[in-house]
Design a protein around this motif. Structure first.
Motif, PDB file in Angstrom:
ATOM      1  N   LEU A 289      -3.554 -20.419   1.132  1.00  0.00           N
ATOM      2  CA  LEU A 289      -4.201 -20.050   0.051  1.00  0.00           C
ATOM      3  C   LEU A 289      -4.995 -18.618   0.137  1.00  0.00           C
ATOM      4  CD1 LEU A 289      -6.342 -23.147  -1.214  1.00  0.00           C
ATOM      5  CD2 LEU A 289      -4.250 -22.009  -2.275  1.00  0.00           C
ATOM      6  N   ARG A 290      -5.515 -18.368   1.201  1.00  0.00           N
ATOM      7  CA  ARG A 290      -5.857 -16.948   1.612  1.00  0.00           C
ATOM      8  C   ARG A 290      -4.980 -15.961   1.882  1.00  0.00           C
ATOM      9  NH1 ARG A 290      -8.119 -16.506   6.379  1.00  0.00           N
ATOM     10  NH2 ARG A 290      -7.999 -18.853   7.309  1.00  0.00           N
ATOM     11  N   LEU A 291      -3.825 -16.387   2.468  1.00  0.00           N
ATOM     12  CA  LEU A 291      -2.671 -15.380   2.331  1.00  0.00           C
ATOM     13  C   LEU A 291      -2.300 -14.915   0.949  1.00  0.00           C
ATOM     14  CD1 LEU A 291      -0.393 -14.096   4.356  1.00  0.00           C
ATOM     15  CD2 LEU A 291       0.760 -15.965   4.452  1.00  0.00           C
ATOM     16  N   TYR A 292      -1.759 -16.209   0.110  1.00  0.00           N
ATOM     17  CA  TYR A 292      -1.656 -15.845  -1.221  1.00  0.00           C
ATOM     18  C   TYR A 292      -2.560 -14.809  -2.002  1.00  0.00           C
ATOM     19  CZ  TYR A 292      -0.261 -16.029  -6.228  1.00  0.00           C
ATOM     20  OH  TYR A 292      -0.079 -15.877  -7.351  1.00  0.00           O
ATOM     21  N   ARG A 293      -3.768 -14.781  -1.531  1.00  0.00           N
ATOM     22  CA  ARG A 293      -4.621 -13.904  -2.279  1.00  0.00           C
ATOM     23  C   ARG A 293      -4.442 -12.584  -1.788  1.00  0.00           C
ATOM     24  NH1 ARG A 293      -8.330 -18.331  -1.765  1.00  0.00           N
ATOM     25  NH2 ARG A 293      -8.836 -19.311  -3.705  1.00  0.00           N
ATOM     26  N   LEU A 294      -3.594 -12.179  -0.730  1.00  0.00           N
ATOM     27  CA  LEU A 294      -3.234 -10.821  -0.273  1.00  0.00           C
ATOM     28  C   LEU A 294      -2.125 -10.165  -1.357  1.00  0.00           C
ATOM     29  CD1 LEU A 294      -2.978 -10.996   3.399  1.00  0.00           C
ATOM     30  CD2 LEU A 294      -4.849 -10.226   2.109  1.00  0.00           C
ATOM     31  N   ARG A 295      -1.666 -11.090  -2.184  1.00  0.00           N
ATOM     32  CA  ARG A 295      -0.754 -10.627  -3.162  1.00  0.00           C
ATOM     33  C   ARG A 295      -0.834  -9.384  -3.962  1.00  0.00           C
ATOM     34  NH1 ARG A 295       1.919 -10.696  -7.892  1.00  0.00           N
ATOM     35  NH2 ARG A 295      -0.221 -11.169  -8.786  1.00  0.00           N
ATOM     36  N   TRP A 296      -2.124  -9.128  -4.288  1.00  0.00           N
ATOM     37  CA  TRP A 296      -2.700  -8.302  -5.163  1.00  0.00           C
ATOM     38  C   TRP A 296      -2.206  -6.806  -4.679  1.00  0.00           C
ATOM     39  CZ3 TRP A 296      -5.884  -4.371  -3.560  1.00  0.00           C
ATOM     40  CH2 TRP A 296      -6.469  -4.588  -2.601  1.00  0.00           C
ATOM     41  N   GLN A 297      -1.888  -6.535  -3.222  1.00  0.00           N
ATOM     42  CA  GLN A 297      -1.499  -5.467  -2.895  1.00  0.00           C
ATOM     43  C   GLN A 297      -0.269  -4.674  -3.441  1.00  0.00           C
ATOM     44  OE1 GLN A 297      -2.750  -3.261  -1.026  1.00  0.00           O
ATOM     45  NE2 GLN A 297      -4.223  -4.223   0.426  1.00  0.00           N
ATOM     46  N   VAL A 298       0.658  -5.582  -4.119  1.00  0.00           N
ATOM     47  CA  VAL A 298       1.910  -5.180  -4.939  1.00  0.00           C
ATOM     48  C   VAL A 298       1.283  -4.616  -6.100  1.00  0.00           C
ATOM     49  CG1 VAL A 298       2.634  -7.210  -5.998  1.00  0.00           C
ATOM     50  CG2 VAL A 298       4.157  -5.577  -5.313  1.00  0.00           C
ATOM     51  N   GLU A 299       0.450  -5.091  -6.835  1.00  0.00           N
ATOM     52  CA  GLU A 299      -0.244  -4.798  -7.987  1.00  0.00           C
ATOM     53  C   GLU A 299      -0.790  -3.146  -7.883  1.00  0.00           C
ATOM     54  OE1 GLU A 299      -0.076  -6.356 -10.916  1.00  0.00           O
ATOM     55  OE2 GLU A 299       0.345  -8.491 -10.143  1.00  0.00           O
ATOM     56  N   MET A 300      -1.562  -3.121  -6.712  1.00  0.00           N
ATOM     57  CA  MET A 300      -2.032  -1.571  -6.400  1.00  0.00           C
ATOM     58  C   MET A 300      -0.541  -0.564  -6.227  1.00  0.00           C
ATOM     59  SD  MET A 300      -5.121  -2.182  -6.731  1.00  0.00           S
ATOM     60  CE  MET A 300      -5.694  -0.658  -6.190  1.00  0.00           C
ATOM     61  N   VAL A 301       0.423  -0.953  -5.724  1.00  0.00           N
ATOM     62  CA  VAL A 301       1.395  -0.245  -5.720  1.00  0.00           C
ATOM     63  C   VAL A 301       1.948   0.252  -6.968  1.00  0.00           C
ATOM     64  CG1 VAL A 301       3.804  -0.221  -4.907  1.00  0.00           C
ATOM     65  CG2 VAL A 301       2.190  -0.915  -3.449  1.00  0.00           C
ATOM     66  N   PHE A 302       2.021  -0.769  -7.863  1.00  0.00           N
ATOM     67  CA  PHE A 302       2.364  -0.464  -9.463  1.00  0.00           C
ATOM     68  C   PHE A 302       1.292   0.681  -9.948  1.00  0.00           C
ATOM     69  CE2 PHE A 302       5.095  -4.433  -9.458  1.00  0.00           C
ATOM     70  CZ  PHE A 302       6.187  -3.702  -9.269  1.00  0.00           C
ATOM     71  N   LYS A 303       0.217   0.316  -9.582  1.00  0.00           N
ATOM     72  CA  LYS A 303      -0.758   1.069 -10.378  1.00  0.00           C
ATOM     73  C   LYS A 303      -0.873   2.478  -9.582  1.00  0.00           C
ATOM     74  CE  LYS A 303      -5.807   1.273 -11.066  1.00  0.00           C
ATOM     75  NZ  LYS A 303      -6.963   0.730 -10.690  1.00  0.00           N
ATOM     76  N   ARG A 304      -0.465   2.828  -8.365  1.00  0.00           N
ATOM     77  CA  ARG A 304      -0.302   3.979  -8.072  1.00  0.00           C
ATOM     78  C   ARG A 304       0.811   4.608  -8.393  1.00  0.00           C
ATOM     79  NH1 ARG A 304      -0.241   2.599  -2.867  1.00  0.00           N
ATOM     80  NH2 ARG A 304       1.821   2.809  -2.199  1.00  0.00           N
ATOM     81  N   TYR A 305       1.953   4.005  -8.616  1.00  0.00           N
ATOM     82  CA  TYR A 305       3.135   4.753  -8.844  1.00  0.00           C
ATOM     83  C   TYR A 305       2.972   5.062 -10.459  1.00  0.00           C
ATOM     84  CZ  TYR A 305       5.931   3.561  -4.783  1.00  0.00           C
ATOM     85  OH  TYR A 305       6.201   3.021  -3.764  1.00  0.00           O
ATOM     86  N   LYS A 306       2.337   4.202 -11.317  1.00  0.00           N
ATOM     87  CA  LYS A 306       2.383   4.683 -12.709  1.00  0.00           C
ATOM     88  C   LYS A 306       1.284   5.529 -12.957  1.00  0.00           C
ATOM     89  CE  LYS A 306       3.996   0.607 -15.127  1.00  0.00           C
ATOM     90  NZ  LYS A 306       3.399  -0.409 -16.229  1.00  0.00           N
ATOM     91  N   SER A 307       0.041   5.836 -12.193  1.00  0.00           N
ATOM     92  CA  SER A 307      -0.873   6.963 -12.458  1.00  0.00           C
ATOM     93  C   SER A 307      -0.561   8.126 -11.566  1.00  0.00           C
ATOM     94  CB  SER A 307      -2.151   6.388 -11.923  1.00  0.00           C
ATOM     95  OG  SER A 307      -2.163   5.918 -10.407  1.00  0.00           O
ATOM     96  N   ILE A 308      -0.035   7.901 -10.445  1.00  0.00           N
ATOM     97  CA  ILE A 308       0.094   9.436  -9.835  1.00  0.00           C
ATOM     98  C   ILE A 308       1.536   9.760 -10.018  1.00  0.00           C
ATOM     99  CG2 ILE A 308       0.245  10.183  -7.309  1.00  0.00           C
ATOM    100  CD1 ILE A 308      -1.591   8.132  -6.257  1.00  0.00           C
ATOM    101  N   LEU A 309       2.577   9.052  -9.996  1.00  0.00           N
ATOM    102  CA  LEU A 309       3.953   9.512 -10.409  1.00  0.00           C
ATOM    103  C   LEU A 309       4.329   9.619 -11.892  1.00  0.00           C
ATOM    104  CD1 LEU A 309       5.875   7.850  -7.432  1.00  0.00           C
ATOM    105  CD2 LEU A 309       4.911  10.061  -7.538  1.00  0.00           C
ATOM    106  N   GLY A 310       3.432   9.094 -12.595  1.00  0.00           N
ATOM    107  CA  GLY A 310       3.828   8.786 -13.947  1.00  0.00           C
ATOM    108  C   GLY A 310       4.966   7.950 -14.164  1.00  0.00           C
TER     109      GLY A 310
END
Length: 373
Positions: A289-310
């Protein structure tokens, strides 16, 4: 950093790949492979065709029309993709890997919508896999809106753990992982598919969850695939009172917004956090369960691409130019990752801060490289 330094981050055979994939067939107008690549990335980084013409003139002393550039740009898709394949796996940062995971590649997968501007609202899906301990791009795929979220969009193999949300927790996705000898941790919807006990009798997930406390535990249930009962391990824990209250409010907002009414059984299961996994008892339910909670990192990648790279909207008018634009965006993202991986982080800095949210996001102005000879 100069443009020549950027070229050094590319695969050594990028020029050969250009001709192999027919991005260039002759030296006319745009003079060489480097110039074509720089113009393509310049356009994809958010510049207009007029700015591309000016950039070509000032930086390369090349005169090219809008139509001439777009013809060349549209032929770059396979070339750009081949460069990306060569570059995948760059480490952005290296986190300490728990001892039990030393022999595994841990990937978080997800998808994001990318919408094209204009009267014709074309929609693309960006399917993406991130290595959780290096934040490197391991795999991605761009598809039309007709192709949904499925683990079959990725190529997996041995010694890999895939972590994904409810959209990927289907019998076909589970079987796809098992066929490729890939382990998985998937959050699953209530009634995503029928569940059975070892005797083949139907089991309601809520009837099992009601006996679970705030201490995590696991249990085995079965699903039917091709008329054969197959076991699957569940790991579950009851949420805290505060988390349950937050979840109730979230459900009310969802029901109000979508004008739907969830069943009492489904609302009950929302009081619990549970996943299915192929990983054996060498990992405890709490570790899963603790390992699953690390999944949010991929959400941060999308957020970075959408904000920084447009990445959020595509300015081009045709399907092929849209795909080239998206692949150029991904190439720029990989180059930025590679540049950041070369940064010397302060030994006094707490690397954990880069795992906790926006405060650790490293900004980089790609234009400064494109204009710097």
């Amino acid at each position: 950093m100069q443009r020549t330094d950027l070229i050094n981050f590319l695969p050594k055979n990028y020029k050969t790949l250009c001709w192999e994939h027919k991005a260039m067939t002759r030296h006319r107008g745009i003079q060489n492979e480097e110039e074509l690549l720089m113009l393509s990335m310049f356009y994809s980084y958010g510049h207009s065709l007029m700015e591309v013409k000016n950039y070509a003139k000032t930086e390369f002393n090349t005169t090219i029309s809008d139509v001439g550039f777009m013809k060349r740009f549209n032929r770059c898709n396979d070339w750009i993709k081949s460069i990306i394949i060569e570059m995948l796996g760059n480490e952005v940062i290296k986190y300490d890997v728990p001892k039990k995971l030393k022999d595994y590649k841990v990937l978080a997968v997800d998808a994001s919508d990318v919408r094209q501007k204009g009267a014709v609202q074309r929609l693309f899906h960006l399917h993406y896999a991130v290595n959780l301990f290096t934040l490197s791009s391991e795999s991605f795929k761009i598809t039309s809106q007709e192709q949904g979220e499925t683990l079959k969009n990725f190529n997996f193999g041995k010694n890999t753990i895939v972590i994904a949300d409810r959209a990927y927790a289907s019998m076909t996705g589970i079987e796809y992982c098992l066929e490729n000898q890939t382990d998985f941790i998937l959050r699953i919807k209530n009634k995503a598919f029928n569940l059975y006990d070892e005797n083949g009798e139907n089991v309601e997930l809520s009837s099992i969850l009601k006996d679970i406390s705030e201490q995590s535990c696991d249990f085995i249930l079965y699903y039917k695939y091709k008329n054969k009962l197959k076991p699957i391990r569940f790991c579950a824990v009851r949420k805290t009172k505060e988390e349950i209250e937050i979840e109730k409010k979230r459900i009310l907002r969802r029901e109000s917004k979508k004008q739907i009414s969830l069943s009492d059984d489904t609302k009950f299961t929302h009081q619990y956090f549970f996943v299915v996994t192929s990983i054996g008892q060498e990992f405890t339910s709490d570790e899963i369960l603790r390992l699953y909670r690390l999944r949010w990192q991929v959400e941060m990648v999308f957020k970075r691409y959408k904000s920084i790279l447009g990445l959020g909207s595509i300015p081009t008018k045709t399907d092929i130019s849209g795909l080239v634009w998206l692949n150029c965006k991904m190439l720029i993202a990989l180059l930025i990752e590679k540049i950041l991986s070369e940064v010397d982080f302060s030994p006094c800095a707490d690397s954990s801060e880069f795992m906790e949210g926006d405060g650790g996001t490293l900004q980089f102005d790609f234009n400064s490289v494109l204009y710097n000879r």
